[in-house]
Design a protein around this motif. Structure first.
Motif, PDB file in Angstrom:
ATOM      1  N   UNK A 213       0.795  -1.355   0.042  1.00 13.90           N
ATOM      2  CA  UNK A 213       0.072   0.093  -0.002  1.00 13.90           C
ATOM      3  C   UNK A 213       0.741   1.364   0.229  1.00 13.90           C
ATOM      4  N   UNK A 214       0.264   2.343  -0.374  1.00 10.22           N
ATOM      5  CA  UNK A 214       0.958   3.581  -0.598  1.00 10.22           C
ATOM      6  C   UNK A 214       0.433   4.734  -1.438  1.00 10.22           C
ATOM      7  N   UNK A 215       0.234   5.942  -1.615  1.00 10.87           N
ATOM      8  CA  UNK A 215      -0.388   6.657  -2.591  1.00 10.87           C
ATOM      9  C   UNK A 215       0.575   6.587  -3.971  1.00 10.87           C
ATOM     10  N   UNK A 216       1.707   6.453  -3.871  1.00  9.77           N
ATOM     11  CA  UNK A 216       2.433   6.335  -5.285  1.00  9.77           C
ATOM     12  C   UNK A 216       2.253   4.767  -5.713  1.00  9.77           C
ATOM     13  N   UNK A 217       2.135   4.068  -4.865  1.00  5.17           N
ATOM     14  CA  UNK A 217       1.904   2.541  -5.418  1.00  5.17           C
ATOM     15  C   UNK A 217       0.604   2.459  -6.050  1.00  5.17           C
ATOM     16  N   UNK A 218      -0.411   3.060  -5.302  1.00  7.00           N
ATOM     17  CA  UNK A 218      -2.030   3.167  -5.700  1.00  7.00           C
ATOM     18  C   UNK A 218      -2.013   3.716  -7.182  1.00  7.00           C
ATOM     19  N   UNK A 219      -1.344   4.713  -7.351  1.00  5.55           N
ATOM     20  CA  UNK A 219      -1.680   5.575  -8.808  1.00  5.55           C
ATOM     21  C   UNK A 219      -0.815   4.519  -9.802  1.00  5.55           C
ATOM     22  N   UNK A 220       0.210   3.748  -9.431  1.00  6.78           N
ATOM     23  CA  UNK A 220       1.126   3.072 -10.338  1.00  6.78           C
ATOM     24  C   UNK A 220       0.296   1.706 -10.728  1.00  6.78           C
ATOM     25  N   UNK A 221      -0.382   1.140  -9.687  1.00  7.79           N
ATOM     26  CA  UNK A 221      -1.115   0.127  -9.961  1.00  7.79           C
ATOM     27  C   UNK A 221      -2.104   0.358 -10.569  1.00  7.79           C
ATOM     28  N   UNK A 222      -2.791   1.277 -10.640  1.00  5.61           N
ATOM     29  CA  UNK A 222      -4.027   1.807 -11.581  1.00  5.61           C
ATOM     30  C   UNK A 222      -3.382   1.759 -12.896  1.00  5.61           C
ATOM     31  N   UNK A 223      -2.333   2.601 -13.128  1.00 12.04           N
ATOM     32  CA  UNK A 223      -1.706   2.643 -14.427  1.00 12.04           C
ATOM     33  C   UNK A 223      -1.344   1.269 -15.086  1.00 12.04           C
ATOM     34  N   UNK A 224      -0.728   0.595 -14.306  1.00 10.65           N
ATOM     35  CA  UNK A 224      -0.177  -0.999 -14.607  1.00 10.65           C
ATOM     36  C   UNK A 224      -1.493  -1.728 -15.263  1.00 10.65           C
ATOM     37  N   UNK A 225      -2.509  -1.709 -14.316  1.00 12.03           N
ATOM     38  CA  UNK A 225      -3.992  -2.423 -14.597  1.00 12.03           C
ATOM     39  C   UNK A 225      -4.256  -2.133 -15.937  1.00 12.03           C
ATOM     40  N   UNK A 226      -4.383  -0.667 -16.155  1.00  8.84           N
ATOM     41  CA  UNK A 226      -4.902  -0.089 -17.344  1.00  8.84           C
ATOM     42  C   UNK A 226      -4.082  -0.372 -18.465  1.00  8.84           C
ATOM     43  N   UNK A 227      -2.823  -0.697 -18.620  1.00  5.72           N
ATOM     44  CA  UNK A 227      -1.895  -0.930 -19.589  1.00  5.72           C
ATOM     45  C   UNK A 227      -2.257  -2.314 -20.121  1.00  5.72           C
ATOM     46  N   UNK A 228      -2.324  -3.196 -18.974  1.00  6.52           N
ATOM     47  CA  UNK A 228      -2.585  -4.646 -19.244  1.00  6.52           C
ATOM     48  C   UNK A 228      -3.919  -4.799 -19.682  1.00  6.52           C
ATOM     49  N   UNK A 229      -4.904  -4.248 -19.272  1.00  5.19           N
ATOM     50  CA  UNK A 229      -6.461  -4.620 -19.825  1.00  5.19           C
ATOM     51  C   UNK A 229      -6.492  -3.858 -20.982  1.00  5.19           C
ATOM     52  N   UNK A 230      -5.767  -3.040 -21.532  1.00 11.56           N
ATOM     53  CA  UNK A 230      -5.902  -2.201 -22.890  1.00 11.56           C
ATOM     54  C   UNK A 230      -4.980  -3.045 -23.890  1.00 11.56           C
ATOM     55  N   UNK A 231      -4.129  -4.008 -23.458  1.00 12.20           N
ATOM     56  CA  UNK A 231      -3.171  -5.035 -24.240  1.00 12.20           C
ATOM     57  C   UNK A 231      -4.243  -6.209 -24.554  1.00 12.20           C
ATOM     58  N   UNK A 232      -5.067  -6.691 -23.543  1.00 10.82           N
ATOM     59  CA  UNK A 232      -5.957  -7.816 -23.895  1.00 10.82           C
ATOM     60  C   UNK A 232      -7.134  -7.363 -24.600  1.00 10.82           C
ATOM     61  N   UNK A 233      -7.584  -6.068 -24.497  1.00  7.27           N
ATOM     62  CA  UNK A 233      -8.666  -5.593 -24.987  1.00  7.27           C
ATOM     63  C   UNK A 233      -8.515  -5.449 -26.722  1.00  7.27           C
TER      64      UNK A 233
END
Length: 215
Positions: free
Chosen positions: A150-170
């Protein structure tokens, strides 16, 4: 007492997932056979032996049930991510979990292209399709944050990483769909994830135009 997110699913949760999966599979099958507009909630409920009221406890519409497999697949990615070695770098773990999960059933059958296109591109289903992808992006982000800490910076980066992965799949899925299944889905996902890890070098853009020096 806080629940352990890595603990095995309880019997009740497994039953709920099984019921949800059965209704989703019935919705997909009926939509493929009859067309989305001809399928009623009652038809889906009857196909799995439950009441329409029970169906409505799980899904708000037949379209949500049709697209439910997307969310379920992401839950499997999350479980695969939790099983990756703890010393594995985060991006490698996320990529491996994604490819492992989507690769379990092998390459999508080309015979399903026409059916998939007619359903996914149907106006009412397409909206639920996009909503489902937004949901799985959030689910994956939570899994990434769980692994990273957990942590503010990790939370932001986690959302970014998830968006990249999901965009790749889609992107890979629509590429497969629009090209009549001739472009391999799994290979495309793998390529897109590798390019993302390398900073997407193919998106370099044109060379800047040099302005003439003033005399």
């Amino acid at each position: 007492m806080a629940l352990d997110p890595t603990a095995p699913l309880g019997l009740r949760e497994r039953k709920k997932r099984a019921a949800r999966r059965a209704m989703s599979e019935a919705a997909l099958k009926l939509a493929a056979e009859k067309g989305v507009e001809q399928v009623r909630v009652e038809d889906i409920a009857n196909a799995v032996g439950v009441s329409p009221r029970t169906f409505n406890n799980y899904f708000s519409s037949k379209e949500e049930a049709i697209c439910s497999f997307i969310v379920e697949r992401q839950e499997q990615v999350l479980e695969a991510l939790r099983d990756r070695p703890p010393e594995e770098p985060l991006w490698e773990a996320v990529s491996a979990a994604t490819l492992e999960t989507y690769g379990r059933d092998g390459e999508p059958n080309r015979d399903t292209v026409k059916i998939a296109r007619s359903m996914i591109l149907h106006p009412s289903v397409h909206g639920e399709f996009l909503k489902a992808h937004a949901t799985v992006e959030r689910v994956l982000a939570e899994g990434i944050l769980e692994r990273a800490g957990a942590g503010p910076e990790n939370a932001l980066n986690a959302r970014l990483m998830a968006a990249i992965v999901e965009s790749a799949v889609k992107t890979a899925f629509f590429n497969w769909l629009m090209n009549e299944g001739t472009e391999p889905f799994l290979e495309t996902v793998s390529v897109l994830l590798r390019e993302a890890a390398a900073g997407i070098p193919s998106l370099t853009g044109p060379e800047p135009v040099k302005k003439p020096k003033k005399q």
